[in-house]
Design a protein around this motif. Structure first.
Motif, PDB file in Angstrom:
ATOM      1  N   UNK A   9      24.518 -11.755 -33.061  1.00 20.38           N
ATOM      2  CA  UNK A   9      23.951 -11.074 -31.372  1.00 20.38           C
ATOM      3  C   UNK A   9      24.697 -11.409 -31.143  1.00 20.38           C
ATOM      4  N   UNK A  10      25.733 -12.853 -30.926  1.00 21.17           N
ATOM      5  CA  UNK A  10      26.804 -12.699 -30.171  1.00 21.17           C
ATOM      6  C   UNK A  10      27.420 -11.936 -30.645  1.00 21.17           C
ATOM      7  N   UNK A  40      24.296   3.820 -18.862  1.00 26.96           N
ATOM      8  CA  UNK A  40      23.713   2.359 -19.139  1.00 26.96           C
ATOM      9  C   UNK A  40      24.146   2.217 -20.938  1.00 26.96           C
ATOM     10  N   UNK A  41      24.331   1.533 -21.369  1.00 23.17           N
ATOM     11  CA  UNK A  41      25.122   0.852 -22.577  1.00 23.17           C
ATOM     12  C   UNK A  41      24.619   0.273 -23.048  1.00 23.17           C
ATOM     13  N   UNK A  42      23.774   0.346 -25.104  1.00 24.46           N
ATOM     14  CA  UNK A  42      22.915  -0.285 -25.203  1.00 24.46           C
ATOM     15  C   UNK A  42      23.625  -0.559 -26.993  1.00 24.46           C
ATOM     16  N   UNK A  43      23.300  -1.589 -26.940  1.00 20.99           N
ATOM     17  CA  UNK A  43      23.393  -2.670 -28.577  1.00 20.99           C
ATOM     18  C   UNK A  43      22.068  -2.147 -29.490  1.00 20.99           C
ATOM     19  N   UNK A  72      13.751  -2.913 -22.431  1.00 18.39           N
ATOM     20  CA  UNK A  72      11.246  -3.143 -22.473  1.00 18.39           C
ATOM     21  C   UNK A  72      11.656  -3.332 -24.222  1.00 18.39           C
ATOM     22  N   UNK A  73      12.294  -2.568 -24.882  1.00 20.35           N
ATOM     23  CA  UNK A  73      11.996  -3.237 -26.007  1.00 20.35           C
ATOM     24  C   UNK A  73      13.287  -4.071 -26.893  1.00 20.35           C
ATOM     25  N   UNK A  74      14.087  -4.633 -26.383  1.00 20.84           N
ATOM     26  CA  UNK A  74      15.033  -5.295 -26.897  1.00 20.84           C
ATOM     27  C   UNK A  74      14.797  -6.937 -26.835  1.00 20.84           C
ATOM     28  N   UNK A  75      15.253  -7.564 -27.286  1.00 19.64           N
ATOM     29  CA  UNK A  75      15.522  -9.305 -27.778  1.00 19.64           C
ATOM     30  C   UNK A  75      15.791  -9.966 -26.053  1.00 19.64           C
TER      31      UNK A  75
END
Length: 227
Positions: free
Chosen positions: A53-54, A194-197, A223-226
Motif C-alpha cells: 500500500x505504501x 482523477x488518478x487511482x491506484x 467510495x470503494x477503496x481502502x
C-alpha cells in the motif's frame, strides 16, 4: 586437603562447568534456526500488504506529479511554438498523449500531397512539425496508476478547436477522453483529472484554465477503496 583448598577446588570446578556450558551454547541448533526463520516469514507476510500500500501510494503521488509536469510543459510549448496542444488520456488505463496541432496539420498535409502524387511539402510545414515534437507524444503513468475520471469545461473557442482536432484524428480519437487544450496565449481548458491506484486510493489534478495553473490534491480513499 584443608578447608580453604576444598573451597577453591569447588570454585574451580564450578567455573569450569560454566565455561563448558557457555562453550556448548556458542552455536544454535537446527531447530532454533528453523524457528527463527519461521518467525521471520510470518512477520514478513504480515507486513508485506502494508508495504505494498505504501509503495502504491508513492506511485500515485508520482503519477500526479508527472501529470503536473506534463501540463506545465504543454503550456510552455504552446506559447513557444504558437500552436494549441491537445492532452488526452484513456480512462481505466495509464496511457495519455500530448499532441501539437501543427503535427496533425503536417500529417494531413503529407497525406494530401501523397494522394496528389507530389513528394514536396512546404518547408514551413515541415519546420512546424519538427518544432512541435512529432512522434514523441505518447506517455504512461507509473505502474498500477490509472486515469479514473476526466472532467472538462469547454467554451466556444475550445469547442471549435476540438472539432478540428477530431476531424484530423478520425476514428483514433474515439478511444481517448475529452480533450484538454493548451493555447498559445497561456490559457487552457479548465479540467480535473482523477488518478487511482489498485488499492482504491485517488488523487485529483486540477487545471485552472484562465492562468494554466496546476494544483495537485491530497490522496484520498475512493467510495470503494481502502482507507
Amino acid at each position: 586437603m584443608g578447608p580453604k583448598n576444598a573451597i577453591a577446588s569447588s570454585r574451580d570446578r564450578a567455573g569450569f562447568l560454566r565455561r563448558r556450558a557457555v562453550h556448548f551454547r556458542s552455536a544454535f541448533s537446527l531447530l532454533e534456526v528453523l524457528l527463527v526463520l519461521s518467525l521471520l516469514v510470518v512477520m514478513g507476510s504480515l507486513s508485506w500488504p502494508a508495504l505494498q500500500r505504501s509503495f502504491a501510494n508513492q506511485r500515485l503521488q508520482a503519477g500526479a506529479d508527472t501529470l503536473q509536469i506534463c501540463w506545465a510543459r504543454a503550456r510552455l510549448n504552446a506559447i513557444k511554438n504558437q500552436t494549441p496542444y491537445l492532452f488526452q488520456c484513456v480512462l481505466g488505463e495509464n496511457r495519455y498523449r500530448l499532441i501539437p496541432y501543427e503535427s496533425l496539420a503536417a500529417g494531413t498535409a503529407w497525406a494530401s500531397f501523397a494522394a496528389e502524387g507530389t513528394s514536396a511539402i512546404p518547408t514551413s510545414t515541415l519546420r512546424s512539425a519538427e518544432q512541435s515534437g512529432v512522434g514523441a507524444s505518447d506517455f504512461q503513468l507509473p505502474e498500477g496508476v490509472v486515469f479514473a475520471d476526466c472532467q472538462t469545461e469547454w467554451d466556444t473557442r475550445t469547442t471549435s478547436i476540438v472539432v478540428e482536432f477530431q476531424n484530423l484524428l478520425g476514428s483514433d480519437g474515439l478511444l481517448w477522453s475529452d480533450p484538454i487544450l493548451f493555447y498559445p496565449d497561456g490559457t487552457a481548458t479548465t479540467a480535473v483529472i482523477v488518478l487511482e491506484n489498485q488499492w482504491g486510493r485517488q488523487i485529483d489534478v486540477q487545471l485552472r484554465g484562465l492562468t494554466g495553473t496546476v494544483t495537485v490534491g491530497r490522496p484520498r480513499a475512493s467510495s470503494g477503496g481502502d482507507l
